[in-house]
Design a protein around this motif. Structure first.
Motif, PDB file in Angstrom:
ATOM      1  N   ILE A  96      34.012 -26.517 -11.335  1.00  0.00           N
ATOM      2  CA  ILE A  96      34.393 -27.853 -10.662  1.00  0.00           C
ATOM      3  C   ILE A  96      32.554 -28.276 -10.557  1.00  0.00           C
ATOM      4  N   HIS A  97      31.660 -27.614 -11.272  1.00  0.00           N
ATOM      5  CA  HIS A  97      30.380 -28.209 -11.311  1.00  0.00           C
ATOM      6  C   HIS A  97      30.486 -29.331 -12.686  1.00  0.00           C
ATOM      7  N   PHE A  98      31.431 -29.635 -13.258  1.00  0.00           N
ATOM      8  CA  PHE A  98      31.435 -30.000 -14.797  1.00  0.00           C
ATOM      9  C   PHE A  98      31.152 -31.899 -14.163  1.00  0.00           C
ATOM     10  N   LEU A 156      30.802 -19.220 -15.443  1.00  0.00           N
ATOM     11  CA  LEU A 156      30.675 -21.202 -14.598  1.00  0.00           C
ATOM     12  C   LEU A 156      32.467 -21.296 -13.932  1.00  0.00           C
ATOM     13  N   THR A 157      33.142 -20.465 -14.524  1.00  0.00           N
ATOM     14  CA  THR A 157      33.575 -20.260 -13.275  1.00  0.00           C
ATOM     15  C   THR A 157      34.041 -19.952 -12.546  1.00  0.00           C
ATOM     16  N   ASP A 158      33.115 -18.976 -12.571  1.00  0.00           N
ATOM     17  CA  ASP A 158      33.199 -17.134 -11.505  1.00  0.00           C
ATOM     18  C   ASP A 158      33.222 -17.556  -9.662  1.00  0.00           C
ATOM     19  N   PRO A 159      34.736 -17.033  -9.251  1.00  0.00           N
ATOM     20  CA  PRO A 159      33.989 -18.067  -7.836  1.00  0.00           C
ATOM     21  C   PRO A 159      33.061 -17.336  -6.774  1.00  0.00           C
ATOM     22  N   ARG A 160      32.388 -15.760  -7.571  1.00  0.00           N
ATOM     23  CA  ARG A 160      30.860 -14.714  -6.505  1.00  0.00           C
ATOM     24  C   ARG A 160      30.392 -15.771  -6.984  1.00  0.00           C
ATOM     25  N   LEU A 161      29.653 -16.432  -7.918  1.00  0.00           N
ATOM     26  CA  LEU A 161      28.009 -16.818  -7.932  1.00  0.00           C
ATOM     27  C   LEU A 161      28.419 -18.715  -7.087  1.00  0.00           C
ATOM     28  N   GLY A 162      27.569 -18.864  -6.845  1.00  0.00           N
ATOM     29  CA  GLY A 162      27.240 -19.881  -5.498  1.00  0.00           C
ATOM     30  C   GLY A 162      26.137 -20.045  -5.836  1.00  0.00           C
ATOM     31  N   LYS A 163      25.752 -21.450  -5.873  1.00  0.00           N
ATOM     32  CA  LYS A 163      24.968 -22.373  -5.650  1.00  0.00           C
ATOM     33  C   LYS A 163      23.849 -23.022  -4.913  1.00  0.00           C
ATOM     34  N   HIS A 164      24.442 -22.565  -3.379  1.00  0.00           N
ATOM     35  CA  HIS A 164      23.222 -22.993  -2.423  1.00  0.00           C
ATOM     36  C   HIS A 164      22.648 -22.170  -2.348  1.00  0.00           C
ATOM     37  N   HIS A 165      21.446 -23.245  -2.088  1.00  0.00           N
ATOM     38  CA  HIS A 165      19.966 -21.918  -2.234  1.00  0.00           C
ATOM     39  C   HIS A 165      19.103 -21.032  -1.020  1.00  0.00           C
ATOM     40  N   SER A 166      20.136 -21.403   0.001  1.00  0.00           N
ATOM     41  CA  SER A 166      20.050 -20.548   1.070  1.00  0.00           C
ATOM     42  C   SER A 166      20.701 -18.721   0.314  1.00  0.00           C
ATOM     43  N   ARG A 167      21.217 -18.213  -0.812  1.00  0.00           N
ATOM     44  CA  ARG A 167      21.535 -17.612  -0.865  1.00  0.00           C
ATOM     45  C   ARG A 167      20.401 -16.794  -1.816  1.00  0.00           C
ATOM     46  N   GLY A 168      19.602 -17.195  -2.574  1.00  0.00           N
ATOM     47  CA  GLY A 168      18.429 -17.122  -3.211  1.00  0.00           C
ATOM     48  C   GLY A 168      17.482 -16.004  -2.092  1.00  0.00           C
ATOM     49  N   ASN A 169      17.049 -15.293  -3.222  1.00  0.00           N
ATOM     50  CA  ASN A 169      16.810 -13.718  -2.130  1.00  0.00           C
ATOM     51  C   ASN A 169      15.342 -14.081  -2.202  1.00  0.00           C
ATOM     52  N   ALA A 170      14.214 -14.265  -1.309  1.00  0.00           N
ATOM     53  CA  ALA A 170      12.541 -13.759  -1.114  1.00  0.00           C
ATOM     54  C   ALA A 170      11.770 -13.684  -2.580  1.00  0.00           C
ATOM     55  N   HIS A 192      23.734 -28.210  -5.524  1.00  0.00           N
ATOM     56  CA  HIS A 192      23.142 -27.180  -4.971  1.00  0.00           C
ATOM     57  C   HIS A 192      24.148 -26.755  -3.488  1.00  0.00           C
ATOM     58  N   GLN A 193      25.397 -26.884  -3.754  1.00  0.00           N
ATOM     59  CA  GLN A 193      26.481 -27.165  -3.193  1.00  0.00           C
ATOM     60  C   GLN A 193      27.392 -26.421  -3.341  1.00  0.00           C
ATOM     61  N   ASP A 194      28.201 -25.428  -2.304  1.00  0.00           N
ATOM     62  CA  ASP A 194      29.748 -24.854  -2.911  1.00  0.00           C
ATOM     63  C   ASP A 194      30.308 -25.586  -1.552  1.00  0.00           C
ATOM     64  N   PRO A 195      31.744 -24.805  -2.429  1.00  0.00           N
ATOM     65  CA  PRO A 195      33.850 -25.437  -1.771  1.00  0.00           C
ATOM     66  C   PRO A 195      32.828 -24.671  -0.803  1.00  0.00           C
ATOM     67  N   PRO A 196      33.215 -25.359   0.377  1.00  0.00           N
ATOM     68  CA  PRO A 196      34.649 -26.589   0.765  1.00  0.00           C
ATOM     69  C   PRO A 196      33.463 -27.836   0.257  1.00  0.00           C
ATOM     70  N   ARG A 197      32.167 -27.906   0.957  1.00  0.00           N
ATOM     71  CA  ARG A 197      31.402 -28.924   1.427  1.00  0.00           C
ATOM     72  C   ARG A 197      31.381 -29.045  -0.150  1.00  0.00           C
ATOM     73  N   HIS A 198      30.891 -28.874  -1.386  1.00  0.00           N
ATOM     74  CA  HIS A 198      30.408 -29.615  -2.533  1.00  0.00           C
ATOM     75  C   HIS A 198      31.746 -30.551  -2.933  1.00  0.00           C
ATOM     76  N   THR A 199      33.173 -29.894  -2.287  1.00  0.00           N
ATOM     77  CA  THR A 199      34.872 -30.789  -2.781  1.00  0.00           C
ATOM     78  C   THR A 199      34.386 -32.245  -1.859  1.00  0.00           C
ATOM     79  N   ALA A 200      33.863 -32.073  -0.788  1.00  0.00           N
ATOM     80  CA  ALA A 200      34.178 -33.000   0.032  1.00  0.00           C
ATOM     81  C   ALA A 200      32.739 -34.280  -0.500  1.00  0.00           C
ATOM     82  N   LEU A 201      31.292 -33.568  -0.666  1.00  0.00           N
ATOM     83  CA  LEU A 201      30.930 -34.746  -1.000  1.00  0.00           C
ATOM     84  C   LEU A 201      31.387 -35.672  -2.662  1.00  0.00           C
ATOM     85  N   ARG A 202      31.880 -34.506  -3.683  1.00  0.00           N
ATOM     86  CA  ARG A 202      32.116 -34.635  -4.760  1.00  0.00           C
ATOM     87  C   ARG A 202      33.204 -36.604  -4.860  1.00  0.00           C
TER      88      ARG A 202
END
Length: 422
Positions: free
Chosen positions: A351-353, A56-70, A93-103
């Motif tokens: 960050i997604h708490f 849950l705190t691993d910065p390598r794991l992102g949440k934006h759907h564009s990261r998903g493979n085929a 479904h957002q990652d920093p820095p956009r997630h930070t601004a929206l939150r």
């Protein structure tokens, strides 16, 4: 685990009724497991408290759907276009820095001091919902209370106008339950989606014409000032309306089912309402409405606790499995209101708490306290195995909760009849 291993199936009535034996088995095997969901999508499930906390705190794991493979996109992107692009760019479904601004745009509305000040207003709402009940009898607590109270609270907190609150169809909340393209329920699913999208468009139009100081008005103002894109605005309203109240409805039901399974604990809580804050934390740990997190992705092939995860494969954290880990919580399957500390992960971590965690805690304290005070001798009105658990992939809860309360309405039906527990 090798990627070629057969995935564990995370679906079916028995699994939804009680996933904890499976989670215990998986924890014993290791922290990472290949699993399959009802849609057919396969993912990597993280179990165990320490592994979940790290993920849950691993910065390598992102949440934006564009990261998903085929392979993930082929089955996981169930929501059709254009709705997927228009309603799925919210905070989850957002990652920093956009997630930070929206939150940052929503945190003030859910600030602990603000929602705590609204507690008396929420209590009035809860009591009003129960005022029409007779002193004894039976009812469905979902229909009467659990589905209504959180929505009324949400409307108050975000500034949802009364006419829009009246118009909201709870059935729209089912759009977060995956329905595959070949499923017979697909037309109804897409109709719900279109109805909700039209509702959001009408609501935004209304708030633009009649601005206030509430959260919805501030989000519309942020869009008009180009701080939000149109899709981001619609997605955040979507998230507020669906994720802002359905999980609390589910958590009320899971907490009540747990208490009804433990009548001694229920009686203790009814007699000692001062236990409510700690009891709510333990009920959240014991059976969380947020069973699993949403997708996370590695940008490149990555080893996670000894398992190689391909880039773009989905990684999901089992919050419920983490919360029953005996290495973190002694006697983890038992219900202990005096458990302290209680660092459960029911609201996630990092960050997604959940930004609405304080509000949810207040709602649960009021809901359970009011129900136990107003409905004496509360008990299930049907055998527990007749309760139907929601098929939602990530969530736990029951769609109906028939209960009886007060003097037993089935006197004389015999030792084996419905009044056996009265």
């Amino acid at each position: 685990m090798s990627p070629s291993s057969d995935p564990v199936e995370l679906y079916g009535p028995e699994y939804k009724r009680n996933p904890y034996p499976l989670y215990a088995e998986l924890r014993e095997r290791g922290p990472v497991h290949r699993v399959r969901f009802p849609s057919g999508v396969c993912a990597w499930l993280v179990t165990g408290y320490d592994a979940a906390h790290q993920a849950l705190t691993d910065p390598r794991l992102g949440k934006h759907h564009s990261r998903g493979n085929a392979a993930w996109r082929a089955r996981a992107s169930i929501m059709p276009e254009p709705q997927h692009s228009q309603l799925q760019v919210h905070l989850l479904h957002q990652d920093p820095p956009r997630h930070t601004a929206l939150r940052r745009l929503i945190t003030d509305a859910f600030a602990p001091q603000r929602v705590e000040a609204l507690r008396p207003r929420f209590q009035v709402m809860a009591d009003a919902l129960l005022d029409g009940l007779p002193d004894s009898g039976g009812t469905d607590l979902v229909e009467l209370f659990a589905a209504r109270f959180p929505f009324q609270v949400l409307a108050e907190v975000i500034g949802l106008p009364e006419e829009f609150a009246d118009r909201f169809d709870r059935d729209w909340g089912k759009v977060v339950q995956p329905v595959g393209p070949e499923d017979s329920g697909r037309p109804a699913y897409e109709a719900r989606l279109r109805g909700l999208q039209q509702y959001i468009a009408d609501l935004v139009r209304h708030k633009r014409a009649e601005r206030g100081e509430d959260l919805l008005s501030r989000l519309v103002a942020a869009r008009d000032a180009d701080r939000l894109g149109q899709e981001e605005l619609d997605s955040m309203v979507f998230q507020l309306l669906v994720a802002g109240q359905e999980p609390v409805t589910n958590q009320i039901t899971t907490a009540l089912v747990t208490l009804l399974r433990h009548p001694a604990r229920l009686a203790e809580l009814a007699a000692r309402p001062e236990l409510l804050p700690r009891a709510v934390e333990e009920l959240l740990r014991h059976d969380s409405a947020f069973e699993l997190t949403t997708w996370r992705f590695f940008a490149e092939d990555t080893e996670l606790h000894g398992t190689r995860i391909p880039a773009g494969d989905s990684v999901i954290v089992s919050l419920s499995a983490a919360n029953r880990d005996s290495r973190q919580f002694p006697d983890a399957d038992a219900l202990h209101f005096d458990r302290t500390p209680n660092p459960h992960l029911a609201f996630g971590h990092g960050i997604h708490f959940c930004p609405g965690a304080t509000l949810a805690r207040i709602e649960l304290q009021i809901a359970l306290g009011t129900l136990l005070r107003r409905l004496p001798d509360l008990r299930l009105a049907v055998p527990e195995d007749e309760l139907e658990w929601t098929p939602a992939v990530l969530a736990r809860g029951v769609g109906r909760l028939p209960v009886s309360y007060g003097s037993c309405p089935y006197a004389g039906s015999g030792a084996n009849g419905p009044d056996a527990a009265c």
